[in-house]
Design a protein around this motif. Structure first.
Motif, PDB file in Angstrom:
ATOM      1  N   TYR A 216      -2.482   2.635   2.477  1.00  0.00           N
ATOM      2  CA  TYR A 216      -2.552   3.546   1.523  1.00  0.00           C
ATOM      3  C   TYR A 216      -1.045   4.038   0.721  1.00  0.00           C
ATOM      4  CZ  TYR A 216      -4.131   7.816  -0.894  1.00  0.00           C
ATOM      5  OH  TYR A 216      -4.448   8.660  -1.959  1.00  0.00           O
ATOM      6  N   THR A 217      -0.015   4.060   1.500  1.00  0.00           N
ATOM      7  CA  THR A 217       0.906   4.369   0.863  1.00  0.00           C
ATOM      8  C   THR A 217       1.455   3.274  -0.095  1.00  0.00           C
ATOM      9  OG1 THR A 217       1.629   5.589   3.122  1.00  0.00           O
ATOM     10  CG2 THR A 217       3.480   4.934   1.344  1.00  0.00           C
ATOM     11  N   CYS A 218       1.212   2.125   0.188  1.00  0.00           N
ATOM     12  CA  CYS A 218       1.649   1.106  -0.737  1.00  0.00           C
ATOM     13  C   CYS A 218       0.775   1.121  -2.066  1.00  0.00           C
ATOM     14  CB  CYS A 218       1.527  -0.212  -0.115  1.00  0.00           C
ATOM     15  SG  CYS A 218       2.686  -0.849   0.982  1.00  0.00           S
ATOM     16  N   GLU A 219      -0.530   1.277  -1.961  1.00  0.00           N
ATOM     17  CA  GLU A 219      -1.393   1.548  -2.968  1.00  0.00           C
ATOM     18  C   GLU A 219      -0.941   2.791  -3.485  1.00  0.00           C
ATOM     19  OE1 GLU A 219      -5.920   3.053  -3.141  1.00  0.00           O
ATOM     20  OE2 GLU A 219      -5.534   0.866  -2.275  1.00  0.00           O
ATOM     21  N   SER A 220      -0.772   3.905  -3.123  1.00  0.00           N
ATOM     22  CA  SER A 220      -0.209   5.124  -3.926  1.00  0.00           C
ATOM     23  C   SER A 220       0.933   4.942  -4.571  1.00  0.00           C
ATOM     24  CB  SER A 220      -0.164   6.183  -2.947  1.00  0.00           C
ATOM     25  OG  SER A 220      -1.443   6.444  -2.253  1.00  0.00           O
ATOM     26  N   ILE A 221       2.127   4.164  -4.092  1.00  0.00           N
ATOM     27  CA  ILE A 221       3.404   3.957  -4.905  1.00  0.00           C
ATOM     28  C   ILE A 221       3.007   3.215  -6.049  1.00  0.00           C
ATOM     29  CG2 ILE A 221       5.590   2.954  -4.509  1.00  0.00           C
ATOM     30  CD1 ILE A 221       5.586   3.812  -1.829  1.00  0.00           C
ATOM     31  N   ASN A 236      -4.602  12.777  -3.581  1.00  0.00           N
ATOM     32  CA  ASN A 236      -4.012  11.575  -2.961  1.00  0.00           C
ATOM     33  C   ASN A 236      -3.447  12.454  -1.576  1.00  0.00           C
ATOM     34  OD1 ASN A 236      -4.736  10.148  -4.774  1.00  0.00           O
ATOM     35  ND2 ASN A 236      -2.869   9.891  -5.883  1.00  0.00           N
ATOM     36  N   MET A 237      -2.761  13.340  -1.520  1.00  0.00           N
ATOM     37  CA  MET A 237      -2.173  14.316  -0.587  1.00  0.00           C
ATOM     38  C   MET A 237      -2.967  14.469   0.617  1.00  0.00           C
ATOM     39  SD  MET A 237       0.943  15.078   0.215  1.00  0.00           S
ATOM     40  CE  MET A 237       1.313  15.225   1.978  1.00  0.00           C
ATOM     41  N   ASN A 238      -4.076  14.644   0.214  1.00  0.00           N
ATOM     42  CA  ASN A 238      -5.291  15.102   1.331  1.00  0.00           C
ATOM     43  C   ASN A 238      -5.544  13.835   1.860  1.00  0.00           C
ATOM     44  OD1 ASN A 238      -5.507  17.740   0.580  1.00  0.00           O
ATOM     45  ND2 ASN A 238      -7.161  17.551  -0.766  1.00  0.00           N
TER      46      ASN A 238
END
Length: 623
Positions: A216-221, A236-238
């Motif tokens: 999820y971190t990679c996708e969000s970045i 996104n933070m939730n």
């Protein structure tokens, strides 16, 4: 691996597969000599360290009672003890240096093989899983495996030898006290067996949560710009907090389980030491009639503490082995992922292609039960330029992907110059093809390096010539360092149009026999597109080309235009022929040009009716 997304856990195999330990052996085997040397060093280090309590016993029982007369012997034994301690430390340090190097070499080898295998996997592998879950295997899991499988194996051997060595020294001093020390072993074994079944389960859960969080971190970045455009930061933070909380919870469970063994073993160790002192001071003397000397009692207490330390180490090593096995399952699962698309033995490697392409009754779907191309047949002559048009999802990009063998064709055949593409080597096939996708990927590096990606030995002048041909030279020369300007991954400092022009130059520089332009001008403004048309026409000369474009102005001059719907070719011909047919293509052109209002747009004529008014075919096709 089953298809999943960032918040779906992978499944755990029912039993630990210890065969993975054998497979890791091939990575350790090249460094066997170094590991043997490290083993010899640590054996000497252990023996020297275990000699010290025996020297201490002699000092207490034999030398100190002699008073001044024993001063020379005291100095000698003290020197021996100091030499043993220093030698043990030196041998241990050398062993650590060797094992650090071996461990990092193993990391290098595994990671190299993983990356090399990932380069060969087909597109559908990457289509079906988050890239973060792939990344965590290449980086995190490999790092965790190396230390356990090199230093851990050696440490386990050393600890087993230490148990034997210490038992030998203890039996020499006092067999009866040694038996008291061994009383706690059954309790330690019982605790190990109880905890064992939970450790792997908790560790696998931790791996899943770490993998999900990384994905999820990679996708969000990667999608941060879209997130900010749509003000999705709070949502996104939730999601991140939820995944992070699950990872934290899994980590705490695993930490609790991993640390449970150490205090239990430590308690048993201290009980054993206390039992030695009590038994030596009270019970043994009464049982044998011979009191235990102070030197023997102190030495046995020291040996008792050291005897249990290897068991504590082995318990920790076992926990790490359980962890490592779950990592190895994932690493080797990736390495075992079938490449699917490979070269046949004695695959053909033609030096050049004419560019004739033929599809014969090709049926294809990305997933089981899905049909993208139900039954496609078409024939493109060498040097022809053809266009593929139709609504989104009609199969246009699928057709050009299959030519390059990015996906395997389960039914039907594709030929290039009369040769089945499956008989051609992938290197020969793809080195003679130029594919420009709508999403133009820019690598970190200079602009010149990005253009030269299509031909690594290209000269600077060839790079500039390719850029001039596609109207990229002007904006590149305006950059701070021109062609040497450094751009970040994905070309963060470039506009979408500039990235596409660089990708265009990269494709042109490779000078392919078969060219694929998949929405190649979608991000270029109309003015630049008009300037680019001359470069495109130059690029299309003397090579077979497939052009996918929603802007129909870019395909008017193609030798043949195919209109697709549902993976089937409904119409084919030149622009003029299809406009005269007044069918689907005519309808599409009319809508796009806004030549008439939507209420005046004629309904599409069926291909059968329109075919009655057609002249000679512009290209051969069979549906």
């Amino acid at each position: 691996m089953s298809r999943n997304r960032y918040d779906i856990d992978e499944t755990l195999e029912k039993k630990m597969d210890f065969s993975k330990l054998g497979r890791i052996g091939k990575y350790i085997k090249p460094y066997t000599a170094r590991m043997v040397l490290a083993l010899v060093l640590i054996v000497f280090s252990s023996l020297l360290g275990l000699w010290v309590p025996t020297l201490l016993q002699k000092v207490i029982d034999e030398v100190i009672p002699q008073g001044r007369e024993g001063l020379g012997e005291l100095v000698k034994l003290t020197a021996f003890a100091a030499g043993a301690i220093i030698g043990s430390a030196i041998f241990g340090a050398l062993r650590n240096i060797i094992m650090v190097r071996v461990g990092q070499n193993v990391v290098y080898d595994i990671r190299r093989d993983l990356f090399a295998h990932l380069q060969k996997l087909p597109f559908d592998y990457y289509d079906s899983r988050p890239h973060g879950k792939i990344l965590v295997r290449v980086v995190n899991y490999v790092d965790s495996v190396s230390d356990t499988m090199t230093n851990g194996i050696l440490s386990a051997i050393v600890d087993l030898l230490n148990i034997v060595f210490i038992a030998f020294f203890m039996f020499r001093l006092s067999p009866i006290l040694t038996l008291y020390i061994l009383i706690g072993l059954p309790a330690l074994l019982a605790v190990t067996l109880i905890l064992k079944k939970y450790q792997r389960r908790f560790n696998f859960a931790l791996n899943n949560k770490q993998s999900n969080l990384t994905a999820y971190t990679c996708e969000s970045i990667a999608g941060v710009k879209v997130s900010q455009i749509f003000d999705r930061q709070r949502e996104n933070m939730n999601i991140f907090v939820r995944l992070n909380r699950l990872y934290h919870k899994a980590w705490m469970k695993m930490a609790l389980m991993s640390n449970a063994m150490a205090p239990i073993t430590e308690i048993l160790k201290q009980l054993a030491v206390g039992l030695v002192y009590i038994a030596g001071a009270i019970w043994v003397g009464r049982m044998t009639g011979t009191p235990v000397s102070a030197g023997v009692l102190i030495a046995m207490g020291t040996y008792a503490g050291r005897f249990w330390q290897p068991f504590i180490n082995l318990a920790n090593i076992y926990t790490n082995f359980v962890t490592t096995l779950t990592y190895l399952e994932r690493i080797f699962q990736t390495l075992d992922e079938p490449v699917g698309i490979t070269d046949k033995p004695n695959a053909l490697t033609p030096a050049s292609f004419a560019g004739e392409v033929e599809f014969r009754h090709v049926k294809f779907g990305y997933e089981a039960g899905q049909v993208v191309l139900p039954d496609l047949s078409l024939h493109v002559k060498a040097g022809q330029s053809v266009a593929l048009v139709g609504e989104t999802g009609s199969g246009k990009s699928t057709i050009v992907s299959l030519i390059s063998r990015f996906y395997a064709v389960p039914d039907g055949m594709i030929f290039i110059d009369g040769q089945d593409v499956n008989d051609l080597s992938l290197h020969a096939l793809r080195s003679h093809m130029g594919v420009m996708l709508q999403d133009s990927f820019i690598f970190s590096g200079s602009i010149a390096d990005n253009i030269r990606y299509g031909k690594l030995d290209a000269t600077d002048e060839e790079v500039r010539a390719a850029a001039r041909a596609v109207c990229a030279d002007e904006f590149i020369r305006q950059m701070p360092e021109g062609y040497d300007t450094f751009v970040t991954e994905r070309g963060g400092l470039l506009s979408q149009g500039q990235k596409q022009l660089i990708a265009f130059a990269r494709t042109l520089l490779s000078d392919p026999a078969i060219l694929v332009l998949d929405e190649a001008t979608s991000s270029i403004d109309a003015k630049t597109e008009r300037l680019l048309q001359k470069g495109i026409q130059t690029l299309l000369q003397n090579r077979t080309s497939f052009i996918i474009a929603h802007r129909l102005s870019t395909i008017r001059h193609c030798d043949c235009i195919y209109y697709l719907e549902g993976g089937r070719i409904l119409e084919q011909g030149t622009h003029e022929e299809l406009m005269a047919l007044r069918g689907h293509y005519y309808h599409l052109c009319t809508v796009q040009s806004h030549a008439v209002s939507e209420t005046e747009i004629p309904a599409p004529v069926s291909p059968v009716e329109g075919a009655q008014d057609r002249g000679t075919d512009a290209c051969a096709v069979t549906v």
